[in-house]
Design an enzyme around this catalytic site. Structure first.
Site, PDB file in Angstrom:
ATOM      1  N   TYR A 134      -5.467   7.019  -6.196  1.00 24.90           N
ATOM      2  CA  TYR A 134      -4.530   5.992  -5.758  1.00 24.90           C
ATOM      3  C   TYR A 134      -5.235   4.945  -4.904  1.00 24.90           C
ATOM      4  CZ  TYR A 134      -0.605   3.633  -3.730  1.00 24.90           C
ATOM      5  OH  TYR A 134       0.281   2.654  -3.361  1.00 24.90           O
ATOM      6  N   TRP A 136      -5.196   0.342  -3.768  1.00 23.51           N
ATOM      7  CA  TRP A 136      -4.942  -1.054  -4.123  1.00 23.51           C
ATOM      8  C   TRP A 136      -6.188  -1.757  -4.643  1.00 23.51           C
ATOM      9  CZ3 TRP A 136      -1.138  -5.111  -3.013  1.00 23.51           C
ATOM     10  CH2 TRP A 136       0.158  -4.608  -2.959  1.00 23.51           C
TER      11      TRP A 136
HETATM   12  P1  PGD Z   1      -6.714   0.242   0.775  1.00 21.14           P
HETATM   13  O1  PGD Z   1      -7.192   0.027   2.170  1.00 21.14           O
HETATM   14  O2  PGD Z   1      -6.128  -0.917   0.069  1.00 21.14           O
HETATM   15  O3  PGD Z   1      -5.643   1.404   0.904  1.00 21.14           O
HETATM   16  O4  PGD Z   1      -3.698   2.835   0.543  1.00 21.14           O
HETATM   17  P2  PGD Z   1      -4.968   2.285  -0.232  1.00 21.14           P
HETATM   18  O5  PGD Z   1      -5.856   3.428  -0.545  1.00 21.14           O
HETATM   19  O6  PGD Z   1      -4.548   1.411  -1.367  1.00 21.14           O
HETATM   20  O7  PGD Z   1      -7.878   0.929  -0.073  1.00 21.14           O
HETATM   21  C1  PGD Z   1      -8.450   0.328  -1.178  1.00 21.14           C
HETATM   22  C2  PGD Z   1      -9.938   0.647  -1.174  1.00 21.14           C
HETATM   23  O8  PGD Z   1     -10.501   0.130  -2.366  1.00 21.14           O
HETATM   24  C3  PGD Z   1     -10.687  -0.005  -0.021  1.00 21.14           C
HETATM   25  O9  PGD Z   1     -11.435   0.954   0.673  1.00 21.14           O
HETATM   26  C4  PGD Z   1     -11.605  -1.021  -0.711  1.00 21.14           C
HETATM   27  O10 PGD Z   1     -12.846  -1.207  -0.087  1.00 21.14           O
HETATM   28  C5  PGD Z   1     -11.774  -0.424  -2.083  1.00 21.14           C
HETATM   29  N1  PGD Z   1     -12.083  -1.419  -3.124  1.00 21.14           N
HETATM   30  C6  PGD Z   1     -11.730  -2.722  -3.155  1.00 21.14           C
HETATM   31  N2  PGD Z   1     -12.172  -3.293  -4.295  1.00 21.14           N
HETATM   32  C7  PGD Z   1     -12.813  -2.344  -4.988  1.00 21.14           C
HETATM   33  C8  PGD Z   1     -13.486  -2.337  -6.244  1.00 21.14           C
HETATM   34  O11 PGD Z   1     -13.554  -3.307  -6.969  1.00 21.14           O
HETATM   35  N3  PGD Z   1     -14.049  -1.157  -6.639  1.00 21.14           N
HETATM   36  C9  PGD Z   1     -13.985  -0.039  -5.863  1.00 21.14           C
HETATM   37  N4  PGD Z   1     -14.554   1.063  -6.340  1.00 21.14           N
HETATM   38  N5  PGD Z   1     -13.353  -0.016  -4.676  1.00 21.14           N
HETATM   39  C10 PGD Z   1     -12.766  -1.153  -4.246  1.00 21.14           C
HETATM   40  C11 PGD Z   1      -2.605   2.030   0.785  1.00 21.14           C
HETATM   41  C12 PGD Z   1      -1.382   2.927   0.977  1.00 21.14           C
HETATM   42  O12 PGD Z   1      -1.371   3.449   2.316  1.00 21.14           O
HETATM   43  C13 PGD Z   1      -0.123   2.232   0.724  1.00 21.14           C
HETATM   44  S1  PGD Z   1       0.000   1.220  -0.662  1.00 21.14           S
HETATM   45  C14 PGD Z   1       0.979   2.424   1.478  1.00 21.14           C
HETATM   46  S2  PGD Z   1       2.395   1.489   1.237  1.00 21.14           S
HETATM   47  C15 PGD Z   1       1.071   3.481   2.478  1.00 21.14           C
HETATM   48  N6  PGD Z   1       1.569   3.004   3.714  1.00 21.14           N
HETATM   49  C16 PGD Z   1       1.516   3.790   4.793  1.00 21.14           C
HETATM   50  C17 PGD Z   1       2.432   3.691   5.905  1.00 21.14           C
HETATM   51  O13 PGD Z   1       3.340   2.849   5.922  1.00 21.14           O
HETATM   52  N7  PGD Z   1       2.250   4.528   6.930  1.00 21.14           N
HETATM   53  C18 PGD Z   1       1.306   5.469   6.959  1.00 21.14           C
HETATM   54  N8  PGD Z   1       1.191   6.250   8.017  1.00 21.14           N
HETATM   55  N9  PGD Z   1       0.449   5.581   5.917  1.00 21.14           N
HETATM   56  C19 PGD Z   1       0.521   4.800   4.862  1.00 21.14           C
HETATM   57  N10 PGD Z   1      -0.371   4.965   3.815  1.00 21.14           N
HETATM   58  C20 PGD Z   1      -0.224   4.287   2.560  1.00 21.14           C
END
Ligand code: PGD
Length: 783
Positions: A134, A136
């Site tokens: 999972y 973004w």
């Molecule tokens: P991001 O920080 O977007 O978090 O969780 P998610 O795992 O989506 O992580 C994306 C990662 O992908 C980053 O580390 C980035 O460096 C990496 N990345 C970016 N581009 C690329 C690429 O091209 N290739 C590769 N291999 N990696 C890449 C988000 C999730 O957290 C979400 S959507 C929600 S809504 C949740 N919200 C909460 C919340 O409200 N409260 C708590 N306590 N926890 C939550 N967690 C959830």
């Protein structure tokens, strides 16, 4: 931010930045895109200048995080393997997260990983490979990290996948039962244009914070929310914010703020419904013709009066009655934010909000009724494009097994054990290999100390990452991935008309490779190069994906540029579909009464299907269910762990906007003045938040913008344990997921419940430990 300040985006002092800006007038403008906005990039003397798209009326401050993405020390420079994995081979290992790494060549790491994949498939079968992954990741339709991984693993033999999202897990399962297929009853049924033109009262449960709608998966070219709310306000719309945080609705709309006790919105909704009922303000005809299950709900409401609700939610009973009478006048829109359902029993506020709106009888009218998630994400509240955007080709996964996404630690800790989900009795697989690409579970998952124990149990943990996140630090095999500015792609979202030719602006950092290139290298070793690449280079894939949009444009008689024209233009604007209220409007107004895709064809205020599951944590109609965890003497404060305003989740936590908002290098926790005074805490003090699951440090900001008894600490500060050898280590940076509880919303949806927990807060009296979250770990060049 019409005058978007490029100077904030380049290194050096102001004078130098002005020089750079002047030079930039002549430099090449490179169109590009991110989840938080389309932009153009320019390279000047090695520095990167980022300018928002000129058509964006309210560009995101998150754009300022982007320049650091190219060369920050947190970037991963070369492939590495964890020392213990290299020395001892695959297997359960609690050294993950505290071991050293050894640098290896691409050839060596791909050989070793291909051999390990082959071993796991041969010895344990494809269910043992968890590829839910999972996250973004980044905008860009071809280099979509998760899509690339899924395609690769499907061809390698298959994988256990995940379903639903951390964003909306509870609503994604509930709404199809009671309103219809998720996408068709959310994104475009009530738009910002409708709200600006028609709505008299917006009753926003959980608010509609601009910090959240700054972000939309795939990209967004125009941030319209601020101006739409301003236009509505200017026309006379009243906004009511129900939530513990004043900032969850823009100051522009001068909202009436009802600072509710977190997690009790359902009780307030029931109290409002009771007042409508006893005052005879409900639309009996609509309930009769358009809903199912009203009689049971009506019976349930009998003792849920305003006084009952007030005792639970903290909103005075007189205010509840007054509010019920207000929403019964004029055109009323009830919105329920995504955050509300990211909690235990998170299905209930969504369902109760829908039931309340059904009682008002306005569902399907322009700007009225009920909408889930409006204001929570940028791609909500806009009409769909009239033609499909380019998207990556999917490959069938031969494994049918899945888990609800937020049950990942449960799955790893309880192989072979049963669990329930959406009416099914299911069994967790026995996972041997976890493969993550484009996500950060050591940011997004709850109870991170438990996740550490879970990850220690697998044989191999593989991560592709551009940066040294806590997830990368816990992996056995770390493969450095490029960021979007280092590759070409197509940026597009289904409700944003702009398709962006994301041109490359920089060479890859160190030895970083595109995810596609990494998987191509593995596919070659595993013998399915042709299946994976279909003989195309990355550029040829972009041409191939564009064809779909080109054909659709031509088919509908719109100008349809070929790929070269599109690429040269840098962007292409797609026609928008109608803003007609979608399935809810046609359900309401169609002379043939077009049914909804629910079992009854109607709005299900009561669901025989859900009742039939027999879940006490999600009965057959909306209900108030006491939370398991409530403030007590040891943990008297409610923590709201919400989305950050300074970055997307944990992405680019080291970027300029994110870094500027930290105090003493760590995340900021907002505390009510009374709660701070009771603990001798002053503004700017470093404080410790703790409960039985863990503890973290943060810097206190004292403000009456939070309800008394509530503290707010956003997610996304990279998890940084003081002593990685300690299994319950203090996170010195301020990641709230060391505190949150790892349970599903209910047996129905098993959604993420990270939004709320209970904590105690105290002033940190000792020496303040440094934050090293953005420093790379030790990497040895020889084993
Ligand atoms: P991001 O920080 O977007 O978090 O969780 P998610 O795992 O989506 O992580 C994306 C990662 O992908 C980053 O580390 C980035 O460096 C990496 N990345 C970016 N581009 C690329 C690429 O091209 N290739 C590769 N291999 N990696 C890449 C988000 C999730 O957290 C979400 S959507 C929600 S809504 C949740 N919200 C909460 C919340 O409200 N409260 C708590 N306590 N926890 C939550 N967690 C959830």
């Amino acid at each position: 931010m019409g005058e978007f300040c490029a100077c904030a985006l380049v290194r050096g002092n102001r004078r130098r930045n002005n020089v750079l800006r002047a030079q930039a007038q002549n430099a090449e403008m490179i169109p590009h895109s991110s989840h938080w906005g389309a932009f153009s990039a320019e390279r000047v003397d090695g520095a990167l200048i980022v300018r928002p798209h000129p058509d964006d009326p309210n560009p995101s401050p998150l754009l300022r995080n982007i320049p650091a993405s190219l060369s920050h020390p947190a970037r991963i420079a070369s492939p590495v393997v964890r020392r213990g994995w290299l020395a001892d081979g695959p297997g359960p290992d609690d050294r993950r997260g505290r071991d050293e790494f050894v640098q290896v060549s691409w050839d060596e790491v791909l050989d070793r990983l291909a051999a390990e994949l082959r071993r796991v498939y041969d010895e344990h079968g494809p269910r043992a490979v968890y590829g839910g992954s999972y996250g973004w990741a980044s905008a860009g339709r071809f280099h979509h990290a998760q899509g690339q991984l899924h395609r690769f693993l499907a061809l390698a033999g298959g994988y256990t996948r995940s379903v639903n999202t951390y964003s909306g897990g509870a609503a994604e399962v509930l709404l199809p039962h009671v309103l219809g297929p998720f996408d068709s009853v959310t994104r475009s049924v009530v738009t910002w244009d409708q709200l600006a033109a028609h709505t008299d009262t917006v009753l926003a449960f959980g608010g509609m914070a601009l910090k959240n709608s700054t972000v939309g998966a795939g990209g967004v070219s125009r941030h319209v929310e601020r101006d739409a709310m301003r236009a509505a306000k200017a026309r006379g719309t009243e906004f009511v914010l129900v939530g513990p945080l004043r900032a969850d609705l823009s100051e522009d709309v001068d909202a009436l703020w009802l600072p509710i006790e977190p997690g009790t919105d359902t009780a307030l909704m029931l109290g409002l419904a009771h007042t409508l009922l006893v005052d005879g303000l409900h639309d009996r005809a609509f309930l009769h013709t358009h809903t199912a299950g009203w009689p049971e709900f009506e019976a349930y409401l009998q003792d849920k009066d305003a006084a009952w609700a007030s005792a639970i939610c903290g909103v005075p009973a007189a205010d509840i009655r007054r509010l019920a009478r207000t929403i019964a006048r004029g055109r009323t829109l009830i919105t329920v934010s995504q955050s509300l359902q990211r909690a235990e029993h998170g299905e209930q506020p969504v369902w109760a909000g829908l039931a309340l709106a059904a009682m008002l009888g306005q569902i399907g009218l322009p700007g009225g009724g009920f909408v889930y998630g409006l204001g929570s994400l940028a791609h909500y509240g806009r009409p769909r494009n009239a033609v499909p955007v380019p998207t990556m080709v999917r490959t069938v996964n031969p494994v049918r097994d899945f888990i609800p996404v937020a049950r990942v630690a449960d799955m790893l800790l309880h192989p072979g054990e049963p669990y329930e989900y959406n009416g099914e009795h299911r069994t967790y697989p026995d996972t041997k290999l976890v493969y993550w690409c484009g996500g950060n579970p050591f940011h997004h998952h709850q109870d991170l100390n438990r996740l550490r124990r879970a990850v220690a149990r697998v044989d191999t943990f593989v991560v592709h990452e551009p940066a040294w996140t806590a997830t990368a630090r816990h992996a056995d095999v770390v493969l450095p991935a490029t960021v979007t500015l280092e590759r070409e792609d197509i940026g597009a979202g289904g409700t944003d008309p702009l398709v962006v030719a994301m041109r490359r602006a920089a060479d890859p950092f160190g030895e970083a490779r595109d995810d596609y290139a990494i998987f191509s290298g593995l596919a070659a070793r595993l013998g399915f190069t042709d299946g994976f690449t279909e003989g195309r280079t990355a550029r040829e894939w972009l041409e191939h994906l564009w064809l779909r949009t080109q054909k659709a444009l031509a088919g509908k008689g719109f100008p349809a540029p070929d790929f070269d024209e599109f690429w040269a233009a840098g962007e292409w604007r797609l026609p928008s579909g109608p803003d007609d209220g979608g399935v809810l409007a046609s359900f309401r107004t169609d002379p043939e009464g077009r049914p909804l895709h629910t079992p009854s064809g109607r709005i299900e205020i009561g669901s025989a299907t859900i009742a039939g599951f027999g879940y006490d944590d999600c009965p057959g109609h909306p209900a108030w269910l006491e939370p398991t965890e409530a403030p007590d003497e040891r943990h008297p404060l409610r923590l709201v762990a919400n989305q950050p305003a300074t970055r997307l989740h944990s992405q680019l936590d080291f970027g300029a906007t994110s870094a500027a908002a930290k105090v003493r290098g760590r995340e900021v926790v907002r505390v009510h003045p009374d709660d701070a005074a009771a603990r001798g805490i002053l503004d700017g003090d470093v404080v410790r938040l703790h409960n039985d699951r863990g503890a973290c440090l943060a810097a206190a900001r004292i403000t009456d913008d939070v309800r008394r008894g509530v503290v707010q600490l956003p997610t996304g500060a990279w998890y940084s344990p003081l002593d990685p050898d300690d299994p319950t280590a203090l996170c010195v940076h301020g990641n709230p997921n060391v505190l949150t509880r790892d349970v599903g919303s209910s047996r129905l949806a098993q959604g993420c419940t990270g939004q709320l927990t209970v904590v105690q807060l105290s002033r940190w009296e000792g020496k303040v430990p440094p934050v090293r979250a953005h420093e790379p770990p030790t990497v040895r060049t020889t084993a």
